[in-house]
Design an enzyme around this catalytic site. Structure first.
Site, PDB file in Angstrom:
ATOM      1  N   ASP A 164       0.912  -1.252   0.165  1.00  0.00           N
ATOM      2  CA  ASP A 164       0.100   0.017   0.045  1.00  0.00           C
ATOM      3  C   ASP A 164       0.851   1.258   0.023  1.00  0.00           C
ATOM      4  O   ASP A 164       1.612   1.484   1.003  1.00  0.00           O
ATOM      5  CB  ASP A 164      -0.983  -0.070   1.427  1.00  0.00           C
ATOM      6  N   LYS A 187      -3.512  12.053  -3.775  1.00  0.00           N
ATOM      7  CA  LYS A 187      -2.471  12.476  -2.630  1.00  0.00           C
ATOM      8  C   LYS A 187      -1.052  12.708  -3.197  1.00  0.00           C
ATOM      9  O   LYS A 187      -0.009  13.270  -2.419  1.00  0.00           O
ATOM     10  CB  LYS A 187      -2.372  11.158  -1.817  1.00  0.00           C
ATOM     11  N   GLN A 201       0.920   6.689   0.717  1.00  0.00           N
ATOM     12  CA  GLN A 201       1.655   7.851   1.495  1.00  0.00           C
ATOM     13  C   GLN A 201       2.932   7.700   0.908  1.00  0.00           C
ATOM     14  O   GLN A 201       3.726   8.572   1.192  1.00  0.00           O
ATOM     15  CB  GLN A 201       1.340   7.631   2.937  1.00  0.00           C
TER      16      GLN A 201
HETATM   17  C1  LIG Z   1      -1.867   4.318   3.932  1.00  0.00           C
HETATM   18  C2  LIG Z   1      -3.095   4.616   3.290  1.00  0.00           C
HETATM   19  N1  LIG Z   1      -3.892   3.445   2.549  1.00  0.00           N
HETATM   20  C3  LIG Z   1      -4.995   3.589   2.026  1.00  0.00           C
HETATM   21  C4  LIG Z   1      -5.608   4.773   1.640  1.00  0.00           C
HETATM   22  C5  LIG Z   1      -6.935   5.074   1.155  1.00  0.00           C
HETATM   23  O1  LIG Z   1      -6.549   5.601  -0.097  1.00  0.00           O
HETATM   24  P1  LIG Z   1      -7.953   6.099  -1.034  1.00  0.00           P
HETATM   25  O2  LIG Z   1      -9.008   6.554   0.031  1.00  0.00           O
HETATM   26  O3  LIG Z   1      -7.497   7.261  -1.795  1.00  0.00           O
HETATM   27  O4  LIG Z   1      -8.376   4.952  -1.603  1.00  0.00           O
HETATM   28  C6  LIG Z   1      -5.148   6.053   2.551  1.00  0.00           C
HETATM   29  C7  LIG Z   1      -5.689   7.260   2.274  1.00  0.00           C
HETATM   30  O5  LIG Z   1      -6.069   7.915   3.236  1.00  0.00           O
HETATM   31  C8  LIG Z   1      -3.767   5.660   3.268  1.00  0.00           C
HETATM   32  O6  LIG Z   1      -3.292   6.881   3.914  1.00  0.00           O
END
Ligand SMILES: Cc1ncc(COP(=O)(O)O)c(C=O)c1O
Lengths: 120, 415
Positions: free
Chosen positions: B201, B227, B204
Site C-alpha cells: 500500500d 495524494k 503515502q
Molecule cells: C496508507 C493509506 N492507505 C490507503 C488509503 C486509502 O486511499 P484512498 O482513499 O485514496 O483509496 C490511504 C488514504 O488515506 C492511506 O493513507
C-alpha cells in the site's frame, strides 16, 4: 484569541451531575464512533415520571463533555419524553457556542444518546 | 539546523491565492488526507474536456484516436514513474482502496483456501484491513498481524516464524499516522524466500519517495492520484506479470472483453481485463500531468524537502512540553507527524487551529486499531508536501503555543 465561549468552558471544567447515581430508573449509552467520544446517562424518575436525579459519565472532547453537563442540567424536572423532544437547533443554541457542522456532531452526542437515535 | 530553501512552488497552486480562511492565507497541513493541485494538473483536466474529449479504444475518428493515444501515453508516464518493466502492468483504478479490493477479489479469492493466512500489520489504514476481513470471513481465512514497537517501527524479529501458513502479505509502505517508512524491501525479500507474494500500500509513499517496483520486487503496489497532486477518483495498481496472469476478472462488462456471445464471453488480457467500463479519462490524463510535475522537481528533491520540513517541525514540537508525538525519529519518517497535546482533545485542538487558518486533521485517521494500540481515542496530525515551507511550520508552532497558553489561562481563571 477566543477558544470556546465561557459557558462551554465553565461546564467542561466544572461538570454538573457527573458520576454514577444509585438505583437508576433508566440508562442511556452513546458513542460517536467516528471520533471515540462517549457519554452515559442514568436517571431516576419521580412518581409523576419526571427526572429528579441524573448522573452522567463520559470521555471525549470539550464540546461533547460540556454538552453532556448542560443537557443534564436541562433534564431535571422534565419527563424523558420531554427531553427527547428537545430539537437539535434548540440544544445547539443553549450551548452558546458557534460550531462547524463536524463539531455539531460532538455537541449533539448527549442529546441523541437520550433520544436513543443514531447521530446521522 | 536544517536549511529549508524557499521556493516558488506555492505559486503553482492556485488554491493558495484563492482560498482565504477568515481573511488569513491558507496554511494547509493536511496533505496526507489529500494534496492540493498545481495549475498544470487543473489545466490538463479542463484541456481534456475542451480539446480532447471522446471515448477511447473504439472510435475510428481522429478525436477518439487522439484520446486513446493520450490515455495510453499516460499509462506509460506512470509506468516510468514507478519503473515498471512495461506499461501493461499498470492498471488504472479509482484509488488505493479499489486497488486493494481488486487484488482481494481477483487474486486472493481465487488462490487462497480455507485455513490459509494473510499477514497484515497493526498500523494499516482501514483500506488495507477491512477488505481482508471481509474475504477472510467468506473464505474462512486467518488474519495475522505484525506488531509495531513503541518507536512506531515494525517488529521483524519473528517474521520468518510468523510467516507459517501465510499465503499473502499486505502492508503499508509509509504509515499515514505514524509516518513510519517501513523496510518493505527487506520484508519482501524474506517473504519471497518462502514464495509468499506481497502487496504494498503505497498511498503515502508514492507522493513522497522515489518508487522502483523492479528494485522492490513487490508483487503488487497500489496508490492514489489525489495524494500526489493528481485528481480524485483515479489510482494505480501495478502488478507482476505472473500475478496478473493468475488473476480472475474483477468487474466485468464493456472494454474488458475479447468476444461476447449471449451465453459466454472471453476476456481481454491485462491491463484492459481489469479496466471494465469507461474509465476516468480526464483524471488519468491529470494524474500523468501530476507525475510530470513531480518528475520535473525530481522525487529525490521532493523527498528531501519533505524530510527537512518534518525534521524542523518535529524539533519545534519537541520543545513544547505538553506535546506528545507518536512514531519514529524523523530519519525514518515521511510526510506526517501525529501528536496530542496534554489536556486538550485532538478535536478541540484542530478547531482552535482552524480558527487561525491552519488546516490539520484530528481523529483516528482511518486507523482505529492503530490508535487502540497506542491507547488513545484520537490524535492530531500535521502532514506536509512540496508546497509547504518553513513559514507554514512557524505559523503552526506559534498558533500551537498560543492555544496552549490560552487554554492554561482559561483553566487557571476557572478554578
Ligand atoms: C496508507 C493509506 N492507505 C490507503 C488509503 C486509502 O486511499 P484512498 O482513499 O485514496 O483509496 C490511504 C488514504 O488515506 C492511506 O493513507
Amino acid at each position: 484569541m477566543d477558544l470556546y465561549q465561557q459557558k462551554i468552558m465553565d461546564h467542561y471544567l466544572h461538570p454538573r451531575h457527573q458520576g454514577k447515581i444509585g438505583k437508576p430508573t433508566k440508562k442511556f449509552t452513546g458513542e460517536n464512533i467516528s471520533c471515540g467520544d462517549k457519554v452515559d446517562f442514568e436517571v431516576v424518575l419521580d412518581s409523576r415520571g419526571k427526572i429528579k436525579q441524573v448522573g452522567w459519565q463520559g470521555s471525549g472532547c470539550t464540546i461533547s463533555q460540556a454538552a453532556a453537563s448542560i443537557l443534564a442540567d436541562e433534564m431535571i424536572g422534565k419527563t424523558i419524553k420531554q427531553v427527547q423532544s428537545i430539537s437539535s437547533d434548540k440544544f445547539l443554541q443553549d450551548l452558546e457556542v458557534e460550531l462547524s457542522p463536524a463539531r455539531q456532531k460532538c455537541a449533539l452526542l448527549p442529546l441523541y444518546t437520550v433520544k436513543e437515535e443514531e447521530l446521522g | 539546523m536544517t536549511q529549508i530553501k524557499d521556493n516558488n512552488i506555492k505559486n503553482d497552486f492556485p488554491i493558495f491565492k484563492q482560498a482565504k480562511v477568515k481573511k488569513r492565507p491558507l496554511v494547509y497541513l493536511d496533505s496526507a488526507a489529500t494534496s492540493q493541485k498545481p495549475h498544470s494538473v487543473i489545466n490538463a483536466v479542463s484541456d481534456w474536456y475542451e480539446r480532447f474529449n471522446a471515448n477511447i479504444h473504439r472510435g475510428v475518428y481522429e478525436l477518439s484516436e487522439t484520446a486513446t493515444k493520450k490515455y495510453e501515453l499516460s499509462r506509460q508516464v506512470i509506468a516510468n514513474f514507478i519503473n515498471s518493466p512495461s506499461s501493461r502492468q499498470v492498471v488504472f483504478t479509482r484509488g488505493t482502496t479499489e486497488g486493494i479490493n481488486l487484488v482481494a477479489e481477483a487474486w486472493a479469492r481465487k488462490n487462497l483456501r480455507a485455513g490459509d493466512a494473510i499477514l497484515l500489520t497493526t498500523m494499516e489504514h482501514h483500506a488495507n484491513l477491512v477488505p481482508w476481513q471481509e474475504l477472510a470471513q467468506r473464505k474462512r481465512l486467518k488474519l495475522k498481524f505484525l506488531e509495531f514497537d513503541n518507536q512506531g517501527e515494525l517488529i521483524l524479529a519473528n517474521l520468518a516464524k510468523q510467516l507459517m501458513g501465510v499465503k499473502l502479505v499486505s502492508l503499508v509502505y509509509v504509515s499515514n499516522v505514524l509516518g513510519t517508512i517501513n523496510p518493505v524491501k527487506k520484508i519482501i525479500n524474506i517473504c519471497h524466500q518462502k514464495k509468499i507474494p506481497v502487496l504494498i500500500d503505497a498511498a503515502q509513499a508514492a507522493p513522497h519517495l522515489p518508487i522502483d517496483v523492479k528494485k522492490l520486487d513487490c508483487d503488487w503496489l497500489v496508490f492514489s492520484g489525489h495524494k500526489m497532486l493528481g485528481p480524485t477518483g483515479i489510482g494505480v495498481l501495478y502488478g507482476k506479470r505472473e500475478r496478473f496472469e493468475e488473476m480472475d476478472v474483477y468487474q466485468t462488462g464493456g472494454d474488458m472483453i475479447r468476444n461476447v456471445t449471449l451465453t459466454k464471453s472471453t476476456y481481454a488480457t491485462y491491463p484492459q481485463k481489469f479496466e471494465a467500463g469507461t474509465q476516468a479519462l480526464a483524471e488519468v490524463v491529470g494524474l500523468a500531468e501530476a507525475v510530470i510535475y513531480l518528475q520535473a522537481i525530481g522525487m529525490e528533491r521532493v523527498s528531501s524537502h519533505d524530510q527537512k520540513l518534518v525534521t524542523y517541525a518535529y524539533q519545534q514540537m519537541k520543545k513544547i512540553k505538553a506535546v506528545e508525538i507518536y512514531g519514529p525519529q524523523t530519519i525514518k519518517r515521511s510526510g506526517s507527524i501525529a501528536f496530542n497535546v496534554q489536556g486538550i482533545h485532538a478535536h478541540d485542538l484542530a478547531t482552535f487551529l482552524a480558527d487561525r487558518g491552519i488546516c490539520i486533521r484530528a481523529g483516528h485517521h482511518c486507523a482505529q486499531p492503530l490508535h487502540e494500540k497506542l491507547g488513545i481515542p484520537a490524535s492530531a496530525r500535521v502532514s506536509f508536501y512540496i508546497y509547504n515551507d518553513k513559514r507554514d511550520v512557524d505559523l503552526f508552532i506559534s498558533a500551537l503555543q498560543a492555544i496552549i497558553k490560552e487554554w492554561e489561562s482559561i483553566k487557571a481563571r476557572n478554578t
